[in-house]
Design a protein around this motif. Structure first.
Motif, PDB file in Angstrom:
ATOM      1  N   GLN A  38      34.320   1.857  49.740  1.00  0.00           N
ATOM      2  CA  GLN A  38      34.492   0.430  50.026  1.00  0.00           C
ATOM      3  C   GLN A  38      33.728  -0.424  49.025  1.00  0.00           C
ATOM      4  O   GLN A  38      34.215  -1.486  48.604  1.00  0.00           O
ATOM      5  N   LEU A  39      32.541   0.023  48.617  1.00  0.00           N
ATOM      6  CA  LEU A  39      31.768  -0.689  47.602  1.00  0.00           C
ATOM      7  C   LEU A  39      32.568  -0.766  46.308  1.00  0.00           C
ATOM      8  O   LEU A  39      32.664  -1.834  45.684  1.00  0.00           O
ATOM      9  N   ALA A  40      33.167   0.337  45.907  1.00  0.00           N
ATOM     10  CA  ALA A  40      33.987   0.339  44.687  1.00  0.00           C
ATOM     11  C   ALA A  40      35.141  -0.658  44.817  1.00  0.00           C
ATOM     12  O   ALA A  40      35.445  -1.387  43.866  1.00  0.00           O
ATOM     13  N   ARG A  41      35.778  -0.713  45.993  1.00  0.00           N
ATOM     14  CA  ARG A  41      36.872  -1.667  46.196  1.00  0.00           C
ATOM     15  C   ARG A  41      36.373  -3.109  46.125  1.00  0.00           C
ATOM     16  O   ARG A  41      37.035  -3.974  45.541  1.00  0.00           O
ATOM     17  N   ARG A  42      35.203  -3.383  46.703  1.00  0.00           N
ATOM     18  CA  ARG A  42      34.638  -4.740  46.637  1.00  0.00           C
ATOM     19  C   ARG A  42      34.324  -5.118  45.190  1.00  0.00           C
ATOM     20  O   ARG A  42      34.550  -6.267  44.783  1.00  0.00           O
ATOM     21  N   ILE A  43      33.819  -4.179  44.429  1.00  0.00           N
ATOM     22  CA  ILE A  43      33.531  -4.430  43.010  1.00  0.00           C
ATOM     23  C   ILE A  43      34.827  -4.751  42.272  1.00  0.00           C
ATOM     24  O   ILE A  43      34.908  -5.712  41.511  1.00  0.00           O
ATOM     25  N   ARG A  44      35.860  -3.971  42.534  1.00  0.00           N
ATOM     26  CA  ARG A  44      37.160  -4.195  41.885  1.00  0.00           C
ATOM     27  C   ARG A  44      37.751  -5.531  42.316  1.00  0.00           C
ATOM     28  O   ARG A  44      38.248  -6.299  41.492  1.00  0.00           O
ATOM     29  N   ASP A  45      37.651  -5.847  43.618  1.00  0.00           N
ATOM     30  CA  ASP A  45      38.192  -7.110  44.135  1.00  0.00           C
ATOM     31  C   ASP A  45      37.479  -8.325  43.538  1.00  0.00           C
ATOM     32  O   ASP A  45      38.096  -9.373  43.348  1.00  0.00           O
ATOM     33  N   ARG A  46      36.187  -8.181  43.242  1.00  0.00           N
ATOM     34  CA  ARG A  46      35.426  -9.274  42.630  1.00  0.00           C
ATOM     35  C   ARG A  46      35.618  -9.314  41.109  1.00  0.00           C
ATOM     36  O   ARG A  46      35.064 -10.161  40.439  1.00  0.00           O
ATOM     37  N   GLU A  47      36.399  -8.355  40.618  1.00  0.00           N
ATOM     38  CA  GLU A  47      36.690  -8.246  39.185  1.00  0.00           C
ATOM     39  C   GLU A  47      35.423  -8.092  38.350  1.00  0.00           C
ATOM     40  O   GLU A  47      35.319  -8.603  37.238  1.00  0.00           O
ATOM     41  N   LEU A  48      34.471  -7.327  38.904  1.00  0.00           N
ATOM     42  CA  LEU A  48      33.256  -7.012  38.164  1.00  0.00           C
ATOM     43  C   LEU A  48      33.534  -5.826  37.254  1.00  0.00           C
ATOM     44  O   LEU A  48      34.218  -4.878  37.656  1.00  0.00           O
ATOM     45  N   VAL A  49      33.000  -5.874  36.070  1.00  0.00           N
ATOM     46  CA  VAL A  49      33.179  -4.792  35.103  1.00  0.00           C
ATOM     47  C   VAL A  49      31.801  -4.341  34.640  1.00  0.00           C
ATOM     48  O   VAL A  49      30.995  -5.160  34.179  1.00  0.00           O
ATOM     49  N   THR A  64      26.488   8.121  45.982  1.00  0.00           N
ATOM     50  CA  THR A  64      27.111   6.795  46.088  1.00  0.00           C
ATOM     51  C   THR A  64      27.550   6.322  44.707  1.00  0.00           C
ATOM     52  O   THR A  64      28.684   5.873  44.523  1.00  0.00           O
ATOM     53  N   ALA A  65      26.652   6.429  43.731  1.00  0.00           N
ATOM     54  CA  ALA A  65      26.959   5.989  42.365  1.00  0.00           C
ATOM     55  C   ALA A  65      28.112   6.790  41.768  1.00  0.00           C
ATOM     56  O   ALA A  65      28.974   6.228  41.079  1.00  0.00           O
ATOM     57  N   ALA A  66      28.138   8.088  42.036  1.00  0.00           N
ATOM     58  CA  ALA A  66      29.207   8.930  41.496  1.00  0.00           C
ATOM     59  C   ALA A  66      30.560   8.534  42.087  1.00  0.00           C
ATOM     60  O   ALA A  66      31.573   8.488  41.369  1.00  0.00           O
ATOM     61  N   ILE A  67      30.596   8.245  43.373  1.00  0.00           N
ATOM     62  CA  ILE A  67      31.854   7.821  44.004  1.00  0.00           C
ATOM     63  C   ILE A  67      32.310   6.502  43.401  1.00  0.00           C
ATOM     64  O   ILE A  67      33.477   6.337  43.042  1.00  0.00           O
ATOM     65  N   VAL A  68      31.391   5.555  43.267  1.00  0.00           N
ATOM     66  CA  VAL A  68      31.736   4.249  42.689  1.00  0.00           C
ATOM     67  C   VAL A  68      32.238   4.421  41.263  1.00  0.00           C
ATOM     68  O   VAL A  68      33.278   3.859  40.885  1.00  0.00           O
ATOM     69  N   ALA A  69      31.514   5.187  40.459  1.00  0.00           N
ATOM     70  CA  ALA A  69      31.914   5.384  39.059  1.00  0.00           C
ATOM     71  C   ALA A  69      33.293   6.028  38.964  1.00  0.00           C
ATOM     72  O   ALA A  69      34.128   5.597  38.161  1.00  0.00           O
TER      73      ALA A  69
END
Length: 189
Positions: A38-49, A64-69
């Motif tokens: 869900q954190l990865a999706r929120r990052i993508r939705d906020r268009e953070l790079v 957590t970091a590995a899943i997000v990456a």
């Protein structure tokens, strides 16, 4: 200028049981893994790079970091030992419900967390703040003009934020709750 975002790890087994983990190294729960996605999706939705992702060496943050990456198509996270959670000293492995009884009057109570200030063997918040500044300085040297995600823990994450914003550490402890997979930023160094 280095731009930094700070995220807290997903739920781990100690979080479920209300145990103060500090340097304990228990894995994420299934919910914790879902929170990381869900954190990865929120990052993508906020268009953070992000150019790079760093993580604490403790499994809950590193996973957590590995899943997000992975979800964001980024390289594997880089372990940064100074992102490890605060050493809780004698409070390590104790129920969070024991903080007030064992540590009062040297506590700061908030709606969600009761922070202990200096039990035997614990890293103090001023020490943690200095470590947070060291993390910021190292990121600025390693990644000038890049955007960095730091995946860490509640107390060190708040002290990195305090160092980056020049806010007093006591105020940062009471200003906001830093829950599992919350993300704060951008903070600039």
């Amino acid at each position: 200028m280095t731009v930094i975002y700070i995220a807290r790890h997903g739920q781990d087994e100690d979080n479920v049981r209300g145990i103060l983990n500090g340097h304990r190294n228990l894995p994420l729960t299934d919910l914790g893994r879902q929170q990381a996605q869900q954190l990865a999706r929120r990052i993508r939705d906020r268009e953070l790079v992000f150019d790079v992702v760093y993580a604490s060496p403790l499994d809950r943050a590193l996973e957590t970091a590995a899943i997000v990456a992975t979800e964001l198509g980024l390289a594997e996270p880089i372990v940064h030992d100074d992102l490890i959670e605060r050493n809780f000293g004698i409070m390590t492995g104790r129920p969070a419900a024991d903080v007030e009884e064992m540590c009062a009057p040297d506590i700061i109570k908030t709606e969600n967390v009761t922070y202990f200030l200096n039990p035997d063997g614990a890293e103090t918040f001023p020490e943690l703040l200095a470590r947070g500044q060291w993390v910021l300085d190292s990121m600025a040297c390693r990644h000038p003009d890049q955007t960095v995600l730091l995946v860490c823990h509640g107390d060190i994450g708040k002290m990195i934020y305090a160092a980056a914003t020049n806010m007093p550490w006591r105020r940062v402890l009471t200003d906001f709750y830093f829950g599992n997979t919350d993300i704060v930023g951008p903070v600039r160094d």
